[in-house]
Design an enzyme around this catalytic site. Structure first.
Site, PDB file in Angstrom:
ATOM      1  N   ARG A  15       2.258   8.769   7.366  1.00 14.89           N
ATOM      2  CA  ARG A  15       3.072   8.824   6.133  1.00 14.89           C
ATOM      3  C   ARG A  15       4.464  10.274   6.490  1.00 14.89           C
ATOM      4  O   ARG A  15       5.366  10.435   6.152  1.00 14.89           O
ATOM      5  CB  ARG A  15       2.910   9.590   4.826  1.00 14.89           C
ATOM      6  CG  ARG A  15       1.857   8.437   3.791  1.00 14.89           C
ATOM      7  CD  ARG A  15       2.500   6.734   4.526  1.00 14.89           C
ATOM      8  NE  ARG A  15       1.054   5.885   3.814  1.00 14.89           N
ATOM      9  CZ  ARG A  15       0.973   4.909   3.825  1.00 14.89           C
ATOM     10  NH1 ARG A  15       0.905   4.888   5.214  1.00 14.89           N
ATOM     11  NH2 ARG A  15       0.275   3.986   3.102  1.00 14.89           N
ATOM     12  N   GLU A 471      -7.608   5.600   2.303  1.00 20.64           N
ATOM     13  CA  GLU A 471      -8.104   5.011   3.340  1.00 20.64           C
ATOM     14  C   GLU A 471      -7.332   6.180   4.325  1.00 20.64           C
ATOM     15  O   GLU A 471      -7.450   7.583   4.261  1.00 20.64           O
ATOM     16  CB  GLU A 471      -6.515   3.816   3.145  1.00 20.64           C
ATOM     17  CG  GLU A 471      -6.475   2.807   2.096  1.00 20.64           C
ATOM     18  CD  GLU A 471      -5.313   2.304   1.964  1.00 20.64           C
ATOM     19  OE1 GLU A 471      -4.523   2.724   2.415  1.00 20.64           O
ATOM     20  OE2 GLU A 471      -4.964   2.253   0.609  1.00 20.64           O
ATOM     21  N   ASN A 474      -4.851   8.077   4.085  1.00 16.81           N
ATOM     22  CA  ASN A 474      -4.561   9.458   3.228  1.00 16.81           C
ATOM     23  C   ASN A 474      -5.181  10.881   4.020  1.00 16.81           C
ATOM     24  O   ASN A 474      -4.899  11.907   3.515  1.00 16.81           O
ATOM     25  CB  ASN A 474      -5.725   9.418   2.591  1.00 16.81           C
ATOM     26  CG  ASN A 474      -5.376   7.700   1.576  1.00 16.81           C
ATOM     27  OD1 ASN A 474      -6.289   7.026   1.277  1.00 16.81           O
ATOM     28  ND2 ASN A 474      -3.947   7.374   1.298  1.00 16.81           N
ATOM     29  N   ARG A 477      -2.881  14.158   4.759  1.00 10.93           N
ATOM     30  CA  ARG A 477      -2.417  15.283   3.935  1.00 10.93           C
ATOM     31  C   ARG A 477      -3.501  15.652   2.788  1.00 10.93           C
ATOM     32  O   ARG A 477      -3.943  16.360   1.775  1.00 10.93           O
ATOM     33  CB  ARG A 477      -1.567  14.790   3.249  1.00 10.93           C
ATOM     34  CG  ARG A 477      -1.512  13.431   2.750  1.00 10.93           C
ATOM     35  CD  ARG A 477      -0.270  12.644   2.264  1.00 10.93           C
ATOM     36  NE  ARG A 477       0.355  12.483   2.080  1.00 10.93           N
ATOM     37  CZ  ARG A 477      -0.083  10.585   2.120  1.00 10.93           C
ATOM     38  NH1 ARG A 477      -0.553  10.744   3.626  1.00 10.93           N
ATOM     39  NH2 ARG A 477      -0.297   9.850   1.772  1.00 10.93           N
ATOM     40  N   LYS A 490     -12.010   7.619  -4.548  1.00 10.37           N
ATOM     41  CA  LYS A 490     -10.957   9.375  -4.127  1.00 10.37           C
ATOM     42  C   LYS A 490     -11.711  10.319  -5.280  1.00 10.37           C
ATOM     43  O   LYS A 490     -11.954  11.465  -5.026  1.00 10.37           O
ATOM     44  CB  LYS A 490      -9.947   8.907  -4.357  1.00 10.37           C
ATOM     45  CG  LYS A 490      -9.151   8.496  -3.386  1.00 10.37           C
ATOM     46  CD  LYS A 490      -7.311   8.954  -3.414  1.00 10.37           C
ATOM     47  CE  LYS A 490      -6.214   7.750  -1.474  1.00 10.37           C
ATOM     48  NZ  LYS A 490      -5.252   8.136  -1.780  1.00 10.37           N
ATOM     49  N   VAL A 514      -5.523   5.056 -15.900  1.00 11.17           N
ATOM     50  CA  VAL A 514      -4.659   6.046 -17.470  1.00 11.17           C
ATOM     51  C   VAL A 514      -3.442   5.080 -17.582  1.00 11.17           C
ATOM     52  O   VAL A 514      -2.436   5.285 -16.798  1.00 11.17           O
ATOM     53  CB  VAL A 514      -4.933   7.426 -17.590  1.00 11.17           C
ATOM     54  CG1 VAL A 514      -3.749   7.454 -18.146  1.00 11.17           C
ATOM     55  CG2 VAL A 514      -5.302   7.915 -16.556  1.00 11.17           C
ATOM     56  N   CYS A 594      22.644 -12.523  -4.578  1.00  7.52           N
ATOM     57  CA  CYS A 594      23.493 -12.978  -3.075  1.00  7.52           C
ATOM     58  C   CYS A 594      23.412 -12.745  -2.173  1.00  7.52           C
ATOM     59  O   CYS A 594      24.055 -13.300  -0.938  1.00  7.52           O
ATOM     60  CB  CYS A 594      24.521 -13.251  -3.977  1.00  7.52           C
ATOM     61  SG  CYS A 594      25.688 -12.162  -3.936  1.00  7.52           S
TER      62      CYS A 594
END
Length: 1027
Positions: A15, A471, A474, A477, A490, A514, A594
């Site tokens: 990321r 994962e 993750n 950060r 988590k 949620v 298309c």
């Protein structure tokens, strides 16, 4: 090791790679940083740069752990205080854990005005926090004088004020100031003139600035432009001049241009020179003089410390007046100055000995990004001072007695010095609901822990929910997670880690999503126990839903989000502000069907095509196959119904799959080879048959002109690595869905070549099938399309053959659909998408993308970096204090920032709008009217009750999507006599419903007037649950 040959661990850094790029990542991985001061600001920077992946960081600090530190440093624990550990030794093992690629060292040597600074020469960047100004100036002079200069950053946080100073030397080269990816923009026309004017196709905005350069490609007619860069002069959002084109060939058609990124050199002065004439960034335009006012006040604070060898005493009025006087004296010496803000100076004096953890988090995120810029030359650096204050947090508290702010010997002393004991107690008592425990969620939990939000002893609570598992990507950060947490939930993992920071919190960790399906869990009665909600989400749809629930239940909502170095915060307060749903971003532009199917123009089109092919062949069709055979008991019964001319949805597609179902690896390879021929040869031949190169449109213009690209058929060549990669990856995916085993040997070029030798490729015969060219046409649903009698006969024959061959066993009637997983390089998913998109790009002469870009687009990856995440969470947590304090509208701030540029913009929240119904009747999004009924209460009673209570009669009543009363609808007037119970048919436990009403317009023919929701209670005591 050469920078460009270093391997980047994509599973960890994927990321962040999209934010910084590989070159910057490799430069970081060879850079060493010296960071002094392990207070709240220092540890925030340490966390962010360790997560980012520098080569080495030396943490420096000379102080011992104190109870006070527990409220500002999230890596210091109670046992560190009790055992009198040095701060740097306490935080060391926890910083080490953040990133296995970063070498962490510690130092507790004295660093003062007499220290020999030559030891700093081995570092590329030096950061000082909690250092006296005289030491900052000395270290900065040393760093500036080196060749090449050592980049220097000074950071300070005193109570409600923070500052960051950067000096990266006299010539600091930046490779890319913005980090924005240049877009290919197609050309409508270029005039043959002096100057020549370029106009963009379809009125697209070019986003250029005068002085920038663009590169031209694929221009027909004025071909001399191709491959050349021209400087632009902007004429309008859609056109620009490029200098003399009068001597060039006339423009015919086609072509595109792309912005050329040019390096830029920035010049910095030393702190000593900058003190009197500071170059400052203005984050809040409602107080444009604030940066210079804080500059003077903080310089006065530096002088106060030099004179008295201490900070001003908390609540001491005498010290505050001394600081005001010093600020006035300092201000006289400044060339760039603003009038002294005595109120700000007094607030600074009162809080300087304290700490606001969210402010440290916000500015720590910004300062950390400056460190990364210093090491990489990626993004525009801060020039040269950044100041921020949180005066809005403490302004309403000035009338409180000095007793409120005095230390009590616990972890909240630093916070208490800023906001007082009463506010601390309010934070302890609140009940917060946070949705999402990813990057922002982890950072928010850290802020909650340091602020003491939701303590068990005060009956407070922080309820968190997130259905996702951790994962590896993750970990870059989401700093509460470690490698041994991978594949654990988590929310529960984050809760345990948060309690390590502050064991006093009451945390309820859940795994539910949620959404409307969980309204039985996150019901109105659940919301009734809350004080506020916080979103830490990565998608708009979920935000909108949580916002609607918060508004319905009259609860404040704190929202934030990031994309790369950009971040935003939005504060939503009942009866004061608009809500998240009050504004809508324009929908994402969809690629026409298309274009994807036949006329790709840019690499994004070919990547999306490949991703769609994956979804169709390996997820959608297998799912339909399974569902069909779960619905229909046996192949024989399906055959009988089809022979009886009964139409069975999806039967044709399902039987086609059944008849072609491979049973061994060789079949999978053969199938992949036939697909290669279909996608990359036959498709091109068919398009060129339907639209030969000289085809013209009705207006006489060429059919094949920009952005349409004519395709070139591709002949299969096993020696071409791209061809081989496509065959192997697609064969593997077929094997996976059909549960066919294969070995490593099967995947070898030799093994695959042996199979391909025997594959017979049918000769191409042109079809007269219509090719869609209408850009507004949608993709047809194959399962719902009517079958020709020929197709029906073919399906019946195929099914008869399958039954005869006994290929209708339960195993054959079930397959394994695949879910696209971009982050697992071993599964072949990205191999297929990357090779298929690259081959299609080759077929249409589109410049191919590397695997990294293909993965970002195909996986819809949102670029992310810890610096921006830390900053948004800090800014949100500051607003949380104001919400809990019940502050007025003018106190709240929304924020947008882009740390790359860097720009930080704080603005007032969106003021609440009131909708006028008529006369003096108005309502806002927060209003809800109420009607209490009983068992025999009729619809007519309801309408009369609204009229009597609110002065206006509803002419339409709707419950959800059901129209209860619309006068013009047949039979609706009879409903007036029916009871509300009979009309709504509530479940036994349902006590009330929210109804939508509208009113007659003042002028006939106008639209009906909207009203607020009306909550109808089925009985007088029915004020409880409504799922």
């Amino acid at each position: 090791m050469a920078a460009d040959s270093m391997e980047i661990d994509d599973s960890l850094y994927s990321r962040q790679r999209y934010v910084l790029g590989d070159s910057a990542m490799q430069q970081m991985a060879q850079s060493s940083v010296f960071l002094s001061g392990m207070g709240g600001l220092g540890i925030e920077i340490a966390k962010n740069i360790a997560l980012a992946g520098v080569k080495a960081v030396t943490l420096h600090d000379t102080k011992q752990c104190e109870t006070w530190d527990l409220g500002s440093n999230f890596f210091i624990r109670q046992e560190d205080v009790l055992s009198q550990r040095k701060r740097v030794e306490a935080v060391y093992p926890r910083v080490v854990e953040l990133n296995p690629y970063v070498h962490v060292e510690v130092s507790s040597s004295t660093l003062d005005d007499s220290t020999d600074l030559s030891f700093l020469r081995k570092y590329q960047c030096v950061i000082l926090t909690q250092a006296r100004l005289s030491l900052q100036k000395r270290v900065n002079e040393f760093c500036h004088s080196q060749e090449p200069p050592i980049r220097f950053i000074g950071c300070d946080a005193y109570g409600i004020c923070v500052r960051v100073f950067c000096d990266f030397g006299e010539e600091f080269e930046v490779s890319d100031s913005t980090g924005e990816e240049p877009k290919e923009i197609f050309i409508q026309s270029i005039t043959q003139d002096n100057p020549g004017v370029v106009t963009c196709m379809d009125n697209r905005t070019h986003g250029l600035q005068t002085g920038q350069s663009v590169l031209f490609r694929e221009v027909n007619g004025m071909e001399e432009l191709n491959g050349t860069a021209r400087q632009v002069t902007v004429l309008s959002p859609h056109s620009f001049a490029i200098g003399d084109t009068s001597h060039l060939q006339p423009y015919a058609h086609g072509g595109f241009f792309v912005l050329v990124k040019t390096p830029r050199t920035y010049s910095f002065e030393t702190m000593e020179k900058q003190l009197c004439d500071p170059q400052v960034v203005t984050p809040d335009f409602s107080k444009p003089e604030a940066p210079l006012q804080i500059h003077a006040a903080m310089l006065a604070l530096d002088a106060f410390q030099e004179q008295k060898n201490r900070l001003p005493n908390i609540g001491c009025l005498q010290d505050a007046e001394v600081l005001v006087k010093l600020t006035e004296e300092v201000n006289v010496t400044l060339r760039n100055k603003a009038p002294v803000n005595a109120e700000l100076v007094r607030c600074l004096s009162r809080t300087a000995g304290g700490a606001l953890p969210p402010l440290a988090a916000a500015v720590g995120g910004l300062a950390s990004q400056e460190v990364l810029k210093a090491l990489t030359g990626k993004f525009a650096p801060l020039q040269q001072w950044f100041y921020l204050d949180a005066i809005e947090v403490v302004k309403p508290l000035q009338s409180l007695s000095a007793e409120e702010f005095v230390p009590r010997g616990d972890r909240y002393d630093g916070l208490r010095a800023c906001i007082g004991e009463s506010m601390c107690l309010e934070l302890h008592k609140i009940r917060v609901f946070m949705v999402g425990c990813g990057a922002i969620g982890c950072e928010m939990l850290k802020n909650f822990a340091l602020l003491g939000v939701g303590l068990a002893k005060s009956s407070g609570e922080v309820c968190i929910t997130d259905p996702d598992l951790i994962e590896k990507s993750n970990l870059n950060r989401q700093f509460l997670f470690r490698p041994h947490h991978i594949q654990k939930p988590k929310s529960t993992t984050a809760a345990v880690a948060t309690l390590e920071i502050n064991p006093e919190l009451q945390l309820d960790a859940r795994l539910d999503k949620v959404c409307p399906a969980t309204e039985g869990i996150y019901s109105d009665s659940f919301y009734s126990r809350l004080h506020l909600a916080v979103t830490a989400l990565d998608n708009v749809e979920a935000r909108r839903y949580v916002d609607s629930r918060s508004v319905s239940n009259q609860k404040a909502l704190l929202d934030s989000g990031t994309m790369g170095t950009k971040g935003h915060t939005e504060i939503i307060v009942p009866n004061l502000t608009e809500s998240y749903n009050s504004h809508r971003d324009p929908p994402e532009e969809e690629i026409p069907f298309c274009t994807l199917k036949s006329f790709p123009a840019v690499i994004e089109h070919t990547i999306q095509w490949a991703r769609d092919k994956f979804e169709s062949a390996f997820a959608h069709k297998p799912s339909i196959y399974n569902l069909f055979w779960q619905t229909h008991s046996s192949a024989e019964s399906v055959l009988q119904r089809m022979q009886a001319r009964e139409s069975l949805e999806g039967a044709f597609q399902v039987i086609k799959l059944l008849s072609r179902r491979p049973s061994q690896w060789e079949h999978c390879v053969t199938l992949a080879r036939l697909k290669f021929d279909k996608y990359f040869k036959r498709k091109a031949l068919q398009l060129l048959h339907s639209f030969p190169l000289d085809t013209r449109l009705k207006d006489g213009s060429m059919f094949w002109q920009s952005p349409k690209r004519p395709p070139s058929p591709i002949e299969f060549d096993i020696k071409d690595s791209l061809h081989f990669s496509f065959i192997v990856s697609m064969a593997r995916l077929f094997a996976n869905i059909y549960n066919i085993p294969y070995s490593e040997k099967d995947l070898s070029e030799e093994g695959v070549a042996r199979i391909l030798c025997d594959v017979k490729i049918p000769e191409y015969r042109p079809s007269e099938k219509l090719i869609e060219t209408d850009e507004t046409a949608k993709k047809p649903d194959q399962t719902k399309m009517a079958l020709s009698s020929e197709e029906e006969r073919e399906a019946i024959t195929q099914l008869e053959d399958a039954i005869a061959a006994n290929n209708v066993t339960p195993e054959w009637l079930q397959v394994t659909p695949l879910q696209f997983e971009k982050d697992d390089d071993s599964n072949g998913h990205m191999d297929f998408v990357a090779s298929a998109s690259a081959l299609r790009a080759r077929m249409y002469a589109i410049e191919a993308a590397d695997r990294l870009k293909a993965k970002r687009i195909a996986g819809k990856i949102i670029p992310a970096i810890a610096t921006a995440t830390a900053a948004v969470a800090g800014l949100v947590a500051l607003e949380l204090i104001k919400v809990v304090g019940g502050y007025g509208f003018e106190s709240f701030k929304n924020c947008f920032f882009n740390l790359a540029i860097p720009v930080v913009v704080l603005t007032e929240t969106a003021p609440l709008k009131r909708t006028h119904i008529r006369d003096n009747i108005t309502f806002s999004i927060w209003d809800r009217w109420t009607v209490y009924g009983h068992e025999d209460f009729t619809l007519s009673d309801f309408i009369n009750a609204v009229r009597e209570k609110y002065g206006i009669e509803p002419i339409m009543v709707v419950h959800g999507v059901k129209m209860l009363y619309v006068p013009v609808m047949p039979g609706h007037s009879k409903r007036l006599k029916l009871t509300m119970h009979k009309l709504i048919k509530p479940s036994v436990e349902r006590r009330y419903v929210d109804l939508t009403v509208s009113f007659a317009p003042e002028v006939d023919g106008d639209e009906d007037l909207p009203g607020p929701p009306v909550r109808y209670h089925f009985s007088r005591d029915a004020d409880g649950e409504a799922p």
